[in-house]
Motif scaffolding. Structure first.
Motif, PDB file in Angstrom:
ATOM      1  N   LEU A   1      11.988   2.963   5.030  1.00  0.00           N
ATOM      2  CA  LEU A   1      12.631   2.038   5.970  1.00  0.00           C
ATOM      3  C   LEU A   1      11.604   1.130   6.620  1.00  0.00           C
ATOM      4  O   LEU A   1      11.814  -0.085   6.729  1.00  0.00           O
ATOM      5  CB  LEU A   1      13.407   2.825   7.040  1.00  0.00           C
ATOM      6  N   GLY A   2      10.484   1.698   7.041  1.00  0.00           N
ATOM      7  CA  GLY A   2       9.426   0.900   7.657  1.00  0.00           C
ATOM      8  C   GLY A   2       8.901  -0.170   6.721  1.00  0.00           C
ATOM      9  O   GLY A   2       8.723  -1.330   7.112  1.00  0.00           O
ATOM     10  N   ALA A   3       8.662   0.204   5.460  1.00  0.00           N
ATOM     11  CA  ALA A   3       8.194  -0.773   4.473  1.00  0.00           C
ATOM     12  C   ALA A   3       9.248  -1.865   4.270  1.00  0.00           C
ATOM     13  O   ALA A   3       8.919  -3.052   4.182  1.00  0.00           O
ATOM     14  CB  ALA A   3       7.870  -0.075   3.153  1.00  0.00           C
ATOM     15  N   GLY A   4      10.511  -1.467   4.216  1.00  0.00           N
ATOM     16  CA  GLY A   4      11.584  -2.448   4.071  1.00  0.00           C
ATOM     17  C   GLY A   4      11.672  -3.391   5.259  1.00  0.00           C
ATOM     18  O   GLY A   4      11.905  -4.596   5.102  1.00  0.00           O
ATOM     19  N   LEU A   5      11.472  -2.851   6.451  1.00  0.00           N
ATOM     20  CA  LEU A   5      11.496  -3.694   7.654  1.00  0.00           C
ATOM     21  C   LEU A   5      10.314  -4.666   7.676  1.00  0.00           C
ATOM     22  O   LEU A   5      10.454  -5.813   8.126  1.00  0.00           O
ATOM     23  CB  LEU A   5      11.504  -2.830   8.917  1.00  0.00           C
ATOM     24  N   ILE A   6       9.163  -4.214   7.190  1.00  0.00           N
ATOM     25  CA  ILE A   6       8.015  -5.116   7.099  1.00  0.00           C
ATOM     26  C   ILE A   6       8.338  -6.272   6.160  1.00  0.00           C
ATOM     27  O   ILE A   6       8.083  -7.440   6.479  1.00  0.00           O
ATOM     28  CB  ILE A   6       6.751  -4.360   6.629  1.00  0.00           C
ATOM     29  N   LEU A   7       8.921  -5.946   5.026  1.00  0.00           N
ATOM     30  CA  LEU A   7       9.314  -6.979   4.072  1.00  0.00           C
ATOM     31  C   LEU A   7      10.338  -7.930   4.688  1.00  0.00           C
ATOM     32  O   LEU A   7      10.185  -9.153   4.614  1.00  0.00           O
ATOM     33  CB  LEU A   7       9.881  -6.336   2.802  1.00  0.00           C
TER      34      LEU A   7
ATOM     35  N   GLU B   1       1.782  10.334  -3.093  1.00  0.00           N
ATOM     36  CA  GLU B   1       2.240  10.572  -1.726  1.00  0.00           C
ATOM     37  C   GLU B   1       3.761  10.553  -1.686  1.00  0.00           C
ATOM     38  O   GLU B   1       4.413   9.871  -2.478  1.00  0.00           O
ATOM     39  CB  GLU B   1       1.646   9.523  -0.773  1.00  0.00           C
ATOM     40  N   LYS B   2       4.323  11.306  -0.776  1.00  0.00           N
ATOM     41  CA  LYS B   2       5.770  11.395  -0.643  1.00  0.00           C
ATOM     42  C   LYS B   2       6.301  10.189   0.128  1.00  0.00           C
ATOM     43  O   LYS B   2       5.730   9.796   1.143  1.00  0.00           O
ATOM     44  CB  LYS B   2       6.172  12.683   0.094  1.00  0.00           C
ATOM     45  N   LEU B   3       7.385   9.641  -0.368  1.00  0.00           N
ATOM     46  CA  LEU B   3       8.046   8.536   0.316  1.00  0.00           C
ATOM     47  C   LEU B   3       9.195   9.102   1.128  1.00  0.00           C
ATOM     48  O   LEU B   3      10.220   9.502   0.574  1.00  0.00           O
ATOM     49  CB  LEU B   3       8.555   7.488  -0.677  1.00  0.00           C
ATOM     50  N   THR B   4       9.018   9.174   2.436  1.00  0.00           N
ATOM     51  CA  THR B   4      10.088   9.647   3.311  1.00  0.00           C
ATOM     52  C   THR B   4      11.024   8.485   3.602  1.00  0.00           C
ATOM     53  O   THR B   4      10.680   7.317   3.379  1.00  0.00           O
ATOM     54  CB  THR B   4       9.512  10.180   4.639  1.00  0.00           C
ATOM     55  N   TRP B   5      12.188   8.804   4.123  1.00  0.00           N
ATOM     56  CA  TRP B   5      13.118   7.723   4.444  1.00  0.00           C
ATOM     57  C   TRP B   5      12.547   6.841   5.552  1.00  0.00           C
ATOM     58  O   TRP B   5      12.759   5.634   5.560  1.00  0.00           O
ATOM     59  CB  TRP B   5      14.499   8.265   4.800  1.00  0.00           C
ATOM     60  N   GLN B   6      11.767   7.436   6.477  1.00  0.00           N
ATOM     61  CA  GLN B   6      11.171   6.651   7.560  1.00  0.00           C
ATOM     62  C   GLN B   6      10.135   5.671   7.008  1.00  0.00           C
ATOM     63  O   GLN B   6      10.098   4.500   7.417  1.00  0.00           O
ATOM     64  CB  GLN B   6      10.490   7.556   8.601  1.00  0.00           C
TER      65      GLN B   6
ATOM     66  N   ALA C   1       0.834  -1.212   0.000  1.00  0.00           N
ATOM     67  CA  ALA C   1       0.000   0.000   0.000  1.00  0.00           C
ATOM     68  C   ALA C   1       0.866   1.259   0.000  1.00  0.00           C
ATOM     69  O   ALA C   1       0.534   2.247  -0.670  1.00  0.00           O
ATOM     70  CB  ALA C   1      -0.940  -0.003   1.206  1.00  0.00           C
ATOM     71  N   ILE C   2       1.973   1.222   0.719  1.00  0.00           N
ATOM     72  CA  ILE C   2       2.887   2.368   0.720  1.00  0.00           C
ATOM     73  C   ILE C   2       3.418   2.606  -0.692  1.00  0.00           C
ATOM     74  O   ILE C   2       3.388   3.730  -1.202  1.00  0.00           O
ATOM     75  CB  ILE C   2       4.038   2.152   1.729  1.00  0.00           C
ATOM     76  N   GLY C   3       3.887   1.555  -1.335  1.00  0.00           N
ATOM     77  CA  GLY C   3       4.403   1.684  -2.695  1.00  0.00           C
ATOM     78  C   GLY C   3       3.339   2.169  -3.675  1.00  0.00           C
ATOM     79  O   GLY C   3       3.584   3.062  -4.489  1.00  0.00           O
ATOM     80  N   LEU C   4       2.149   1.611  -3.586  1.00  0.00           N
ATOM     81  CA  LEU C   4       1.065   2.019  -4.483  1.00  0.00           C
ATOM     82  C   LEU C   4       0.616   3.450  -4.215  1.00  0.00           C
ATOM     83  O   LEU C   4       0.234   4.169  -5.147  1.00  0.00           O
ATOM     84  CB  LEU C   4      -0.109   1.046  -4.358  1.00  0.00           C
ATOM     85  N   SER C   5       0.669   3.875  -2.952  1.00  0.00           N
ATOM     86  CA  SER C   5       0.268   5.254  -2.632  1.00  0.00           C
ATOM     87  C   SER C   5       1.246   6.263  -3.232  1.00  0.00           C
ATOM     88  O   SER C   5       0.851   7.352  -3.629  1.00  0.00           O
ATOM     89  CB  SER C   5       0.153   5.454  -1.118  1.00  0.00           C
ATOM     90  N   VAL C   6       2.509   5.873  -3.313  1.00  0.00           N
ATOM     91  CA  VAL C   6       3.517   6.740  -3.929  1.00  0.00           C
ATOM     92  C   VAL C   6       3.293   6.782  -5.449  1.00  0.00           C
ATOM     93  O   VAL C   6       3.276   7.859  -6.059  1.00  0.00           O
ATOM     94  CB  VAL C   6       4.949   6.260  -3.597  1.00  0.00           C
ATOM     95  N   LEU C   7       3.079   5.604  -6.048  1.00  0.00           N
ATOM     96  CA  LEU C   7       2.918   5.524  -7.498  1.00  0.00           C
ATOM     97  C   LEU C   7       1.633   6.169  -8.005  1.00  0.00           C
ATOM     98  O   LEU C   7       1.660   6.906  -8.999  1.00  0.00           O
ATOM     99  CB  LEU C   7       2.938   4.062  -7.941  1.00  0.00           C
TER     100      LEU C   7
END
Length: 137
Positions: A123-129, A115-120, A105-111
């Motif tokens: 990082l959070g999305a990466g940690l979930i993965l 929506e802006k993808l902050t480093w936080q 959802a984070i990735g799709l919201s950016v695309l």
């Protein structure tokens, strides 16, 4: 206030997995999904009625109907797949994979929503993965 509702959503989602796993023993996963859907439908319309929201139906636009319908179809397909996965696998592995939806959802919201993808957030999305990969091994 959104944080309280988000936390309650997480608690109820966790309960959903446990209760569904127990409740669908010996039951076809599609039938279990249908029973669950009827309960959700009744609850949702009951809340709308109790809050006096029924007149809002007349104000829905064609775009509202289109995207809410598509969202409903996506929800239904998600539930059918989730219940089948729960029937076939352990909750401790199915639930983390299902929660990959947060990173997606984070990735799709950016695309799609700009929506802006902050480093936080990245990082959070990466940690979930990463966490999902650790949990399903």
């Amino acid at each position: 206030m959104w944080w309280t509702y988000a936390l309650l959503s997480a608690v109820f989602a966790a309960l959903t997995a446990i209760l569904a796993k127990v409740g669908m023993k010996g039951v076809d996963s599609s039938l279990a999904t249908a029973v669950r859907t009827v309960m959700v439908l009744g609850l949702a319309w009951g809340i709308v009625y109790a809050q006096g929201g029924l007149p809002g139906l007349a104000h829905l636009t064609r775009q509202n109907w289109l995207f809410l319908t598509l969202s409903g179809l996506a929800t239904g397909l998600s539930w059918v797949c989730y219940f089948r996965a729960l029937q076939l696998g352990p909750v401790s592995k199915v639930a983390p994979v299902d929660k990959l939806s947060v990173a997606l959802a984070i990735g799709l919201s950016v695309l799609f929503l700009g929506e802006k993808l902050t480093w936080q957030t990245g990082l959070g999305a990466g940690l979930i993965l990463a966490g999902t990969l650790v949990l399903i091994r």
